[in-house]
Design a protein around this motif. Structure first.
Motif, PDB file in Angstrom:
ATOM      1  N   PRO A 193       0.955  -1.026   0.241  1.00  0.00           N
ATOM      2  CA  PRO A 193       0.031  -0.026   0.049  1.00  0.00           C
ATOM      3  C   PRO A 193       1.257   1.308   0.309  1.00  0.00           C
ATOM      4  CG  PRO A 193       0.087  -1.233   2.229  1.00  0.00           C
ATOM      5  CD  PRO A 193       0.639  -2.108   1.171  1.00  0.00           C
ATOM      6  N   ILE A 194       0.360   1.877  -1.525  1.00  0.00           N
ATOM      7  CA  ILE A 194       1.328   3.467  -1.525  1.00  0.00           C
ATOM      8  C   ILE A 194       0.087   3.771  -1.154  1.00  0.00           C
ATOM      9  CG2 ILE A 194       3.362   4.737  -2.057  1.00  0.00           C
ATOM     10  CD1 ILE A 194       4.528   2.146  -2.659  1.00  0.00           C
ATOM     11  N   GLU A 195      -0.239   4.966  -0.344  1.00  0.00           N
ATOM     12  CA  GLU A 195      -0.924   6.821  -1.154  1.00  0.00           C
ATOM     13  C   GLU A 195       0.250   7.568  -0.905  1.00  0.00           C
ATOM     14  OE1 GLU A 195      -3.766   5.790  -2.375  1.00  0.00           O
ATOM     15  OE2 GLU A 195      -4.296   3.907  -1.464  1.00  0.00           O
ATOM     16  N   LEU A 196      -0.738   8.581  -2.076  1.00  0.00           N
ATOM     17  CA  LEU A 196      -0.132  10.171  -1.946  1.00  0.00           C
ATOM     18  C   LEU A 196      -0.663  10.672  -0.357  1.00  0.00           C
ATOM     19  CD1 LEU A 196      -0.425  11.709  -5.147  1.00  0.00           C
ATOM     20  CD2 LEU A 196       1.821  10.815  -4.030  1.00  0.00           C
ATOM     21  N   ASP A 197       0.441  11.974   0.531  1.00  0.00           N
ATOM     22  CA  ASP A 197      -0.106  11.966   1.379  1.00  0.00           C
ATOM     23  C   ASP A 197      -0.167  14.125   0.526  1.00  0.00           C
ATOM     24  OD1 ASP A 197      -0.440  13.742   4.043  1.00  0.00           O
ATOM     25  OD2 ASP A 197       0.685  12.786   4.947  1.00  0.00           O
ATOM     26  N   ARG A 199      -1.618  16.665   2.497  1.00  0.00           N
ATOM     27  CA  ARG A 199      -2.056  17.223   3.108  1.00  0.00           C
ATOM     28  C   ARG A 199      -1.338  18.549   3.403  1.00  0.00           C
ATOM     29  NH1 ARG A 199      -1.924  14.154   8.803  1.00  0.00           N
ATOM     30  NH2 ARG A 199       0.185  13.337   7.376  1.00  0.00           N
ATOM     31  N   ASP A 200      -0.493  18.920   2.768  1.00  0.00           N
ATOM     32  CA  ASP A 200       0.710  20.045   3.186  1.00  0.00           C
ATOM     33  C   ASP A 200       0.548  20.514   1.825  1.00  0.00           C
ATOM     34  OD1 ASP A 200      -0.005  19.937   5.142  1.00  0.00           O
ATOM     35  OD2 ASP A 200       1.998  19.142   5.829  1.00  0.00           O
ATOM     36  N   TRP A 201       0.340  19.953   0.322  1.00  0.00           N
ATOM     37  CA  TRP A 201       0.886  20.001  -0.989  1.00  0.00           C
ATOM     38  C   TRP A 201      -0.008  19.796  -1.940  1.00  0.00           C
ATOM     39  CZ3 TRP A 201       2.619  16.433  -4.269  1.00  0.00           C
ATOM     40  CH2 TRP A 201       2.743  15.281  -3.957  1.00  0.00           C
ATOM     41  N   GLU A 202       0.157  20.749  -2.844  1.00  0.00           N
ATOM     42  CA  GLU A 202      -0.807  19.942  -4.273  1.00  0.00           C
ATOM     43  C   GLU A 202       0.101  19.333  -5.783  1.00  0.00           C
ATOM     44  OE1 GLU A 202      -4.330  21.132  -6.849  1.00  0.00           O
ATOM     45  OE2 GLU A 202      -3.833  22.516  -5.291  1.00  0.00           O
ATOM     46  N   LEU A 203      -0.020  18.105  -6.023  1.00  0.00           N
ATOM     47  CA  LEU A 203      -0.002  17.388  -7.018  1.00  0.00           C
ATOM     48  C   LEU A 203       0.112  18.434  -8.120  1.00  0.00           C
ATOM     49  CD1 LEU A 203       1.802  14.430  -7.651  1.00  0.00           C
ATOM     50  CD2 LEU A 203      -0.096  14.260  -9.063  1.00  0.00           C
ATOM     51  N   ARG A 204       1.064  18.774  -9.187  1.00  0.00           N
ATOM     52  CA  ARG A 204       0.719  19.738  -9.830  1.00  0.00           C
ATOM     53  C   ARG A 204       0.021  18.756 -11.738  1.00  0.00           C
ATOM     54  NH1 ARG A 204       7.306  22.750  -9.812  1.00  0.00           N
ATOM     55  NH2 ARG A 204       6.677  23.675  -8.092  1.00  0.00           N
ATOM     56  N   PRO A 205      -0.702  19.929 -12.660  1.00  0.00           N
ATOM     57  CA  PRO A 205      -1.355  18.962 -13.393  1.00  0.00           C
ATOM     58  C   PRO A 205      -0.531  18.093 -14.565  1.00  0.00           C
ATOM     59  CG  PRO A 205      -2.577  21.107 -13.385  1.00  0.00           C
ATOM     60  CD  PRO A 205      -0.805  21.248 -12.765  1.00  0.00           C
ATOM     61  N   TYR A 206       0.763  19.052 -14.485  1.00  0.00           N
ATOM     62  CA  TYR A 206       2.237  18.691 -15.351  1.00  0.00           C
ATOM     63  C   TYR A 206       2.461  16.844 -14.826  1.00  0.00           C
ATOM     64  CZ  TYR A 206       5.605  20.771 -12.477  1.00  0.00           C
ATOM     65  OH  TYR A 206       6.416  20.652 -11.805  1.00  0.00           O
ATOM     66  N   GLN A 207       2.830  17.370 -13.607  1.00  0.00           N
ATOM     67  CA  GLN A 207       2.958  15.737 -12.782  1.00  0.00           C
ATOM     68  C   GLN A 207       2.321  14.970 -12.305  1.00  0.00           C
ATOM     69  OE1 GLN A 207       3.822  17.733  -8.828  1.00  0.00           O
ATOM     70  NE2 GLN A 207       6.070  18.158  -9.135  1.00  0.00           N
ATOM     71  N   VAL A 233       7.287  12.986  -9.654  1.00  0.00           N
ATOM     72  CA  VAL A 233       6.062  11.478 -10.651  1.00  0.00           C
ATOM     73  C   VAL A 233       6.323  10.801 -10.027  1.00  0.00           C
ATOM     74  CG1 VAL A 233       6.278  11.110 -12.882  1.00  0.00           C
ATOM     75  CG2 VAL A 233       6.606  13.966 -12.271  1.00  0.00           C
ATOM     76  N   GLY A 234       8.174  10.384  -9.631  1.00  0.00           N
ATOM     77  CA  GLY A 234       7.880   8.852  -9.829  1.00  0.00           C
ATOM     78  C   GLY A 234       6.830   8.294  -8.321  1.00  0.00           C
ATOM     79  N   ALA A 235       7.184   9.531  -6.844  1.00  0.00           N
ATOM     80  CA  ALA A 235       6.021   9.178  -6.078  1.00  0.00           C
ATOM     81  C   ALA A 235       5.027   8.785  -6.247  1.00  0.00           C
ATOM     82  CB  ALA A 235       5.923  10.082  -4.779  1.00  0.00           C
ATOM     83  N   LEU A 262      10.258  10.808   0.177  1.00  0.00           N
ATOM     84  CA  LEU A 262       8.692   9.492   0.682  1.00  0.00           C
ATOM     85  C   LEU A 262       8.638  10.069   1.072  1.00  0.00           C
ATOM     86  CD1 LEU A 262      10.678   7.005  -1.115  1.00  0.00           C
ATOM     87  CD2 LEU A 262       8.876   8.046  -2.732  1.00  0.00           C
ATOM     88  N   LEU A 263       9.092   9.922   2.241  1.00  0.00           N
ATOM     89  CA  LEU A 263       8.396  10.158   3.713  1.00  0.00           C
ATOM     90  C   LEU A 263       7.590  11.456   3.320  1.00  0.00           C
ATOM     91  CD1 LEU A 263      11.734   9.521   5.665  1.00  0.00           C
ATOM     92  CD2 LEU A 263       9.053   8.057   5.456  1.00  0.00           C
ATOM     93  N   ALA A 264       8.211  12.513   3.180  1.00  0.00           N
ATOM     94  CA  ALA A 264       7.179  13.556   3.213  1.00  0.00           C
ATOM     95  C   ALA A 264       5.601  14.196   2.106  1.00  0.00           C
ATOM     96  CB  ALA A 264       7.595  15.501   2.780  1.00  0.00           C
TER      97      ALA A 264
END
Length: 571
Positions: A193-197, A199-207, A233-235, A262-264
């Motif tokens: 299981p791997i999820e993006l966290d 809460r403190d940032w936003e994935l950019r559209p191109y990413q 992008v890797g994450a 990855l931790l962040a």
């Protein structure tokens, strides 16, 4: 009036200031490689590899031709249209598939092509049993040991391929001019299981688009400028795959930066991330390893390459994929059943092995021009300045009489550069500045002159990370670094770079060094990149070659004379 000139030599000239230029650029980007992007006219080239990349990404010849005809100012040469159609038609005539009985097979939609392939001395040893044969041909074509007409298809011919040869075969077929479409699929690998966290940032559209494109395609390469967030992008791709992941990087410092990112940015914990480097050998659900360790030889073999088989990896990420060393290339050929993601700022390889990246990692899935990213505010604007200096008379005589193999080092590390670099650095005392070079004696002299710390390959990892942290915090403003800082070093605060020497004419190195400065700055601050060059020497010749990639991306070097710098003139 249309904005594109299509020429029979496969070059495309785009009028950059035309109102439809942006629309045209988007239309031709999937199948044409940008070669030069100066102020007004940008040059693209259509190559077989670019067309096969487009075909692998789902574009067909009709779409390519339609784009050319739509935007071309003049009639498109008919010979070019024929060549595009025939070149793209080569992709997919051979397909790697999973056979219900025989496993991995090479299936041909054109028996004549298969006959050519199985008779190739390079390819024949990779092939096994011929499952069906064309009328009038022997069952012994290739390495076949017999025919099984029950498996024949009315419009295809099939040969068994050993699973370990999947990558080697793709390489060989690409060289032969018949790139195979790999439809054999991927093993899922061990789930994790791997999820993006976020809460403190936003994935950019191109990413997001880059991650989704690479994952949907199964394997491939994402090309983004330095500072655009390739690690993110890797994450994001890992979060889509949700499986055990092996990440290959360029240095131990890069291992730690990936771990911290990855931790962040994900749900992963420290216990789930392992480091496989010169000092640690941890294998965990997500393992980050260095190319250097995996390439290390012992008694003529590469013992650490066994790491590839240590777990049932679901995803393998290659950071700075253009740097893949030959041993990893060879081993990667055996990993075709795993999802693969290559990350890079440029696919340029000075050895010309871009085709290996295509065949072993996958086609280019996502690419954005540097200048486009700058215009959209995702990377900082940059002002590139070449400062030319003269050698002294004694240096000129010594350079003229030096052995050919020593001349570049002599002029690139000229003592005349020290005063010039000191003056340039003094103009930016309040700005985070990197002084970058290749030759250690030169860098030691500059570090002393600037009273600045020096980071080289001999600097311990702990000391490097301490200095990089102090640079990021503002505790130190100037850092002298060797080529160990070319790749995967996160110094977003850097605003100025002064390059004094390089690895001969490496375009990729020039791009990476400018990339140290391209993280967006506060208030839209422009980064300044100086290249200090010795006039009328190999240093100047190599500098011209090094700058080619950046010129292709739209960066123009202003040339100033060292006497103007030393006289205090405004640059």
């Amino acid at each position: 009036m249309s904005c594109l000139i299509v020429q029979s030599d496969k070059t495309l000239l785009l009028e950059a200031d035309h109102e439809r230029a942006a629309e045209c650029r988007r239309a031709i980007a999937p199948f044409a490689e940008l070669e030069r992007a100066p102020e007004h006219v940008h040059t693209y080239r259509i190559t077989p590899l670019a067309l096969w990349n487009a075909r692998a990404a789902g574009h067909d010849a009709e779409q390519v031709i339609d784009a050319l005809i739509t935007f071309s100012r003049f009639p498109v040469p008919h010979s070019l249209l024929v060549d595009i159609t025939e070149t793209m038609d080569r992709y997919g005539r051979l397909r790697l598939e999973q056979h219900p009985t025989h496993g991995l097979v090479l299936r041909s939609l054109d028996q004549a092509v298969l006959e050519e392939v199985v008779r190739s001395r390079t390819i024949a040893p990779m092939l096994g049993q011929r499952l069906s044969t064309a009328p009038g041909h022997s069952d012994e074509a290739g390495n076949g040991a017999g025919s099984d007409d029950s498996d024949s298809d009315s419009d295809s011919d099939t040969v068994v391929v050993h699973p370990s040869e999947r990558g080697n075969l793709k390489q060989a077929l690409l060289t032969l001019g018949w790139p195979a479409e790999d439809l054999a699929g991927y093993v899922d690998g061990e789930a994790h299981p791997i999820e993006l966290d976020t809460r403190d940032w936003e994935l950019r559209p191109y990413q997001r688009a880059a991650a989704e494109s690479s994952y949907a395609g199964g394997s491939g390469v994402v090309v983004l400028p330095c500072g655009a967030g390739k690690t993110v992008v890797g994450a994001a791709t890992m979060a889509l795959a949700k499986s055990t992941t092996l990440i290959l990087v360029t240095s131990t410092v890069a291992v730690h930066q990936w771990r911290d990112e990855l931790l962040a940015r994900t749900s992963l914990t420290e216990d789930e991330i392992g480091e496989y480097s010169g000092t640690r050998k941890e294998i965990r659900p997500v393992t980050i390893a260095t190319y250097q360790v995996l390439s290390a030889k012992r008694n003529g073999s590469h013992p650490h390459l066994e790491l590839f088989d240590a777990r049932d990896w679901g995803l393998i990420v290659y950071d700075e994929v253009h740097l893949l060393p030959a041993p990893i290339f060879r081993r990667t050929a055996q990993l075709q059943a795993r999802r693969r993601l290559g990350l890079t700022a440029t696919l340029i390889r000075e050895d010309g092995r871009e085709g290996d990246v295509f065949s072993l990692i996958g086609p280019k899935r996502y690419d954005v021009p540097w200048r486009q990213m700058e215009e959209e505010g995702w990377i900082a604007p940059a002002d590139c300045v070449e400062v030319r200096t003269d050698l002294t008379q004694s240096e000129r005589r010594a350079y003229a009489t030096a052995e050919p193999q020593d001349r570049y080092r002599f002029c690139a590390a000229s003592a005349t550069k020290t005063q010039l670099v000191t003056e340039l650095a003094s103009r930016h005392t309040a700005e985070p500045t990197l002084v970058i070079g290749t030759y250690l004696d030169q860098l030691e002299e500059l570090a002393t002159a600037l009273d600045a710390p020096l980071v080289t390959g001999d600097t311990t990892v702990r000391r490097r990370e301490q200095l990089f942290a102090e640079f990021r915090s503002g505790a130190i403003h100037t850092l002298v670094v060797s080529k160990v800082a070319n790749f995967s070093v996160d110094l977003p605060q850097a605003r100025v770079a002064i390059q004094v020497s390089g690895s001969f004419g490496s375009r990729q190195e020039e791009a990476q060094r400018l990339g140290r400065l391209l993280r967006p700055k506060e208030n839209g601050h422009t980064a300044r990149f100086y290249a200090v060059v010795a006039r009328d020497t190999q240093d100047q010749d190599y500098a011209a070659h090094r700058q080619r990639f950046l010129a292709e991306q739209g960066y123009a070097y202003r040339i100033v004379d060292a006497t103007d710098v030393l006289a205090g003139h405004e640059l």
